[in-house]
Scaffold this motif. Sequence first.
Motif, PDB file in Angstrom:
ATOM      1  N   ASP A  83       2.437   0.196   2.628  1.00 14.85           N
ATOM      2  CA  ASP A  83       3.162  -0.852   1.923  1.00 14.85           C
ATOM      3  C   ASP A  83       2.867  -0.842   0.423  1.00 14.85           C
ATOM      4  N   HIS A 216       2.213  -5.256   6.728  1.00 19.30           N
ATOM      5  CA  HIS A 216       2.879  -6.069   5.708  1.00 19.30           C
ATOM      6  C   HIS A 216       4.213  -5.425   5.356  1.00 19.30           C
ATOM      7  N   THR A 217       5.279  -6.139   5.624  1.00 22.42           N
ATOM      8  CA  THR A 217       6.628  -5.730   5.256  1.00 22.42           C
ATOM      9  C   THR A 217       7.317  -6.957   4.667  1.00 22.42           C
TER      10      THR A 217
END
Length: 328
Positions: A83, A216-217
């Motif tokens: 990310d 985490h997106t």
Amino acid sequence: MPAPRLSVVVTRRLPEAVESRMKELFDVELRPDNARMSRDELVDAMTRADVLVPCITDQIDANMLARAGDRLRLIANYGAGVDHIDVASARQRGVLVSNTPGVVTEDTADMAMALILGVTRRIPEGLAVMQSGEWQGWSPTAFLGGRIGGRRLGIIGMGRIGQALARRAAAFGMQIHYHNRRRLRPEIEAEFGATYWESLDQMVARMDVISVNCPHTPSTFHLLNARRLKMLKPDAVIVNTSRGEVIDENALVRGLRAGEIAGAGLDVFEYGVEVNPELRELPNVVVLPHMGSATVEGRAEMGEKVIINIKTFADGHRPPDLVVPGMV
């Protein structure tokens, strides 16, 4: 004549055995110390390298990639999470991105379990008293924690690490619940005795322990926001060994301070090294310096995967751990 060796730039110090092997195989440029590269240093490295080997601490965005020139062909990330890299922009510029998935699954699950025990059994509080020399002896009511057997564990993200944690927690007698983008196959659920919750809201409101194990997106940023944190039972505990951005850290601090959340065990933080001072001061919080994957074995295996990805690419083939933008 043999083909010229790839030029590889490594952004942080890696285990000695990994660096030695890289020097045997590639024209590698290693860091003289373990200091993080600045944005300009990263861009400069990309202009003179065929392959860049960054870590999670190296933010590589579209603007930096646009300044990188045409030489860079592969970003071989040392770590599973990507990310911190604009993978879509890299691919648009013809730069492949690889990572090192699966290597630290067991190590990170170990740490998540350690944090669950650390918070619920108040281990850091006991350690602090012993180190201060203030312990006056055993007392029937001192440092009373909670028994984890029988407690409901809600796992957010039931991938490799989530399943490895479920296996450990089940052995401790915890009840396994999970929320995931896709429901697992029945035989996998049966292995853990796991209950699937399509609604994250409904799950978090009923759990004794919440463990964050999703990446985490954009869709998971502040997944545990102020509204969802308010849903937690006041005796619930949160553990995060994944990415800090998944939790609204300021809202978490407010909940912990107000007694609306019983405790937290955090190995990652929303703002990286800029940890909210209150998290370090609250007695019901265990904070660690992102050491979930920090084992000698894990770091060496990560290096081996990086080398395999680069060597496979150098031989004209697709890196085995190629990251596809649509799957990030």
